[in-house]
Design an enzyme around this catalytic site. Structure first.
Site, PDB file in Angstrom:
ATOM      1  N   ASP A 242       2.896  -4.900   8.189  1.00  0.00           N
ATOM      2  CA  ASP A 242       1.648  -4.009   7.797  1.00  0.00           C
ATOM      3  C   ASP A 242       0.557  -5.051   8.107  1.00  0.00           C
ATOM      4  O   ASP A 242       0.294  -5.778   7.063  1.00  0.00           O
ATOM      5  CB  ASP A 242       1.965  -3.649   6.652  1.00  0.00           C
ATOM      6  CG  ASP A 242       0.538  -2.591   6.263  1.00  0.00           C
ATOM      7  OD1 ASP A 242      -0.471  -2.972   6.935  1.00  0.00           O
ATOM      8  OD2 ASP A 242       0.458  -2.268   4.972  1.00  0.00           O
TER       9      ASP A 242
ATOM     10  N   LYS B 277     -10.427  -1.355  10.359  1.00  0.00           N
ATOM     11  CA  LYS B 277     -10.443  -2.571   9.564  1.00  0.00           C
ATOM     12  C   LYS B 277     -10.761  -3.711  10.183  1.00  0.00           C
ATOM     13  O   LYS B 277     -11.223  -4.925   9.801  1.00  0.00           O
ATOM     14  CB  LYS B 277      -9.432  -2.741   8.715  1.00  0.00           C
ATOM     15  CG  LYS B 277      -8.836  -1.638   7.670  1.00  0.00           C
ATOM     16  CD  LYS B 277      -8.058  -2.092   6.774  1.00  0.00           C
ATOM     17  CE  LYS B 277      -7.612  -0.887   6.023  1.00  0.00           C
ATOM     18  NZ  LYS B 277      -7.922  -0.305   4.895  1.00  0.00           N
TER      19      LYS B 277
ATOM     20  N   CYS C 283      -4.642   2.367  -3.808  1.00  0.00           N
ATOM     21  CA  CYS C 283      -3.307   2.909  -3.210  1.00  0.00           C
ATOM     22  C   CYS C 283      -2.378   1.926  -3.539  1.00  0.00           C
ATOM     23  O   CYS C 283      -1.375   1.839  -2.371  1.00  0.00           O
ATOM     24  CB  CYS C 283      -3.699   3.213  -1.754  1.00  0.00           C
ATOM     25  SG  CYS C 283      -5.294   4.470  -1.524  1.00  0.00           S
TER      26      CYS C 283
ATOM     27  N   GLN D 188      -4.517  -5.387   7.100  1.00  0.00           N
ATOM     28  CA  GLN D 188      -5.519  -6.267   6.525  1.00  0.00           C
ATOM     29  C   GLN D 188      -5.509  -7.519   7.073  1.00  0.00           C
ATOM     30  O   GLN D 188      -6.816  -8.401   7.334  1.00  0.00           O
ATOM     31  CB  GLN D 188      -5.296  -6.454   4.922  1.00  0.00           C
ATOM     32  CG  GLN D 188      -5.411  -5.204   4.019  1.00  0.00           C
ATOM     33  CD  GLN D 188      -6.809  -4.925   4.056  1.00  0.00           C
ATOM     34  OE1 GLN D 188      -7.795  -5.474   4.128  1.00  0.00           O
ATOM     35  NE2 GLN D 188      -6.984  -3.407   3.654  1.00  0.00           N
TER      36      GLN D 188
ATOM     37  N   HIS E 233       0.940  -1.301   0.158  1.00  0.00           N
ATOM     38  CA  HIS E 233       0.035   0.050   0.098  1.00  0.00           C
ATOM     39  C   HIS E 233       0.937   1.209   0.063  1.00  0.00           C
ATOM     40  O   HIS E 233       1.937   1.028   0.439  1.00  0.00           O
ATOM     41  CB  HIS E 233      -0.820   0.099   1.143  1.00  0.00           C
ATOM     42  CG  HIS E 233      -1.996   1.029   1.160  1.00  0.00           C
ATOM     43  ND1 HIS E 233      -1.484   2.397   1.652  1.00  0.00           N
ATOM     44  CD2 HIS E 233      -3.212   0.609   1.255  1.00  0.00           C
ATOM     45  CE1 HIS E 233      -2.770   3.124   1.882  1.00  0.00           C
ATOM     46  NE2 HIS E 233      -3.932   2.170   1.253  1.00  0.00           N
TER      47      HIS E 233
END
Lengths: 419, 147
Positions: A213, A239, A377, A216, A136
């Site tokens: 990261d 999220k 993104c 998600q 991202h």
């Protein structure tokens, strides 16, 4: 899969009562363009259960006070509720210490924090930072900024045609100059689950730190930062059924302690004179200013909601949705799935021959179906596949196989109209 | 040019009338998509970065020419619904004087429901297109008066 085969919806063999779960999410009752909302943009943000919305209202009607400062009852209760979320996050990611959980605005701020503090302190001319081709923008741009500033080198693990990382190239990229590897756990654009444990172990063998990261992955996969042995892990509340503007950065205690402060201001200080300021201890040294108290208070019921459902149960339902959706979409003429990794979570990205993703998005919206269209993104990834963008359906536990059927039918109609 | 004798207001009213016949948004979209498919393609030579309209999720190329006191627009997009919208904008604004174009309130976009129906990101695209078209009109007006 043969085109002639008749698709039969798989029998739902799940311990979760999806209808009951749906009734926990008030927004799923609303109509969009006259149709019941079918929300398939969960990778962008998830919807919020009543428990989270109620917690926000409860906070402002019963608790509102600034945290950590006041001596009065409200301040104490607000602080307790605010800090209880830190314990919930610690448990959620299985961190060893609560002070390893730094409150942030979200994953983006977590990554920026590491780049601007650890990065500026530790990167030197010629050092190397490794990211991947499926990042991202929030895990690209901070590293570009700090690498440029420090004359460090940014290297990129390539992505293969299936949307997986080329792990043999990763091993070649690692060198004695590698100081940090920062990769996404689950790709927001393709759903690929990356082999982060292997990535971490190989980086550590070279003496490099690793940031994961987890924007998600936090909703779909079990997160155990100690088992992973990652040095940093960033996540976003919104999220994972929680509010926007709240998130967390996990960091190993000894690394966080050695890092310089991020923002200057109140809360992060121990003592201030005009000559010299000494800084507060972890985690507060990274938490300048009045935090987003209400949203952190309401983050806890979101975590509890996920815990109550059970990640394994969530995953099982989402996998059924993903595999059924993949099957239904593949039946459509001229559809190509972007990202067919062996390990995937909850995201179905695709392009359609002769049809612009935006047109499809508009027509689906006209049927009350929310999908994301565009580059997500992740422009470098889109360039890798030579496409301007995709249509992305991303699933959460409250989605149903019937909704997948409606998506497939609406897509078929849209393609007919647009071609 | 079929619209040569009609004012911008008259053309806008025509479009509003046409849209009033549609019962549903399905029909409106079908019509817009049809317009998009019929839009005359833009010469490939014009499809370059400097002709791109910024602010659109899809790519839009817009060019303008000045003939006999009127601005003539040509445009295309890679997305067909956008092409349909472009087709309507060209029908309304093309072949009018810079002053007429600059004074056009483009209220038909509201009246046919496009601003409320299209999401913010998309209607920004529509707005960006109108803005760019008016910029061209202003540029030709300045040229005319040697400003």
């Amino acid at each position: 899969m043969s085109n002639e085969s008749i698709t039969v919806a798989p029998a739902v063999n799940n311990v979760l009562d999806i209808e009951a779960i749906r009734s926990d999410f008030p927004i799923l009752n609303r109509l969009v363009k006259g149709y019941p909302l079918i929300y398939l943009d969960n990778a962008a943000t998830s919807q919020k259960p009543a428990a989270v919305i109620d917690a926000l209202v409860y906070y402002y009607t019963q608790l509102n006070a600034n945290v950590h400062r006041g001596i009065h009852t409200l301040a104490e209760e607000a602080t307790a509720a605010f800090e209880a979320t830190r314990d919930a996050i610690r448990q959620f990611v299985n961190a060893a210490h609560r002070e390893e959980i730094i409150y942030t605005k979200g994953t983006t701020e977590g990554i920026n924090l590491v780049a601007y503090t650890w990065g500026r302190q530790n990167l030197q001319k010629g050092d190397e930072v490794i990211i991947s081709g499926m990042e991202h923008h929030s895990n690209i741009v901070p590293w570009q900024i700090v690498c440029e500033e420090k004359n460090a080198v940014l290297k990129v693990i390539p992505v293969n045609d299936k949307g997986e990382l080329e792990m043999e190239v990763y091993e070649q990229l690692l060198s004695d100059r590698t100081k940090l590897v920062s990769v996404v756990h689950v790709s927001n654009a393709m759903g690929t689950i990356n082999p982060v444990k292997t990535i971490i172990d190989k980086a550590h063998a070279k003496g490099a730190l690793v940031l994961i990261d987890g924007a998600q992955s936090s909703m779909h996969l079990d997160i155990d930062v100690q088992a992973l042995d990652c040095d940093f892990f960033a996540l976003s509340a919104h999220k994972m059924f929680g509010p926007t503007g709240a998130g967390a950065l996990y960091g190993k205690k000894h690394i966080l302690e050695a890092m310089p402060v991020f923002n200057g201001g109140g809360e992060m200080i121990k003592e201030v004179t005009f000559e010299k300021t000494s800084y507060n201890e972890l985690p507060y040294k990274f938490e300048a200013g009045t935090p987003n108290i209400a949203d952190f208070v309401a983050f806890k019921p979101a975590i509890e909601y996920i815990n109550a459902l059970g990640k394994a149960n969530i995953r099982k339902h989402e996998d059924a949705l993903l595999s059924y959706a993949t099957q239904r979409i593949k039946e459509l003429d001229g559809v190509h799935i972007i990202g067919e990794a062996k390990e995937k979570a909850s995201v179905l990205s695709f392009v359609i021959d002769g049809v612009h993703p935006q047109d499809v998005g508009i027509l689906l919206d006209n049927k009350g179906i929310a999908v994301r269209t565009g580059h997500h993104c992740a422009e470098p990834l889109m360039n890798r596949f030579c496409i301007p963008g995709t249509i992305r359906a991303s699933f959460a536990v409250y989605n149903t196989l019937e909704e997948v059927d409606k998506l497939a039918e609406a897509l078929k109609k849209a393609i007919g109209l647009l071609r | 040019m079929m619209a040569a004798n009609k004012s911008i207001q008259e053309i806008e009213a025509e479009i509003v009338d046409e849209f009033s016949l549609f019962d549903s948004w399905d029909d409106k979209y079908e019509y817009i998509i049809d317009l998009g498919k019929k839009l005359q393609p833009l010469d490939e030579a014009f499809k370059k970065d400097e002709n791109k309209v910024k602010g659109c999720q899809s790519t839009v190329w817009l060019v303008a020419d000045y003939q006999d006191g009127n601005v003539i627009y040509k445009a295309e997009s890679d997305a067909v619904i956008v092409k349909g919208l472009i087709s309507m904008l060209i029908r309304v604004l093309s072949n009018h004087t810079p002053d007429e174009i600059l004074n056009a309130d483009m209220d038909f976009i509201n009246k046919i429901g496009m601003t409320s129906h299209l999401a913010q990101t998309r209607s920004n695209g529509l707005r960006a297109m109108v803005k760019q078209m008016k910029h061209y009109a202003l540029a030709y007006k300045s040229l005319k008066f040697g400003v």
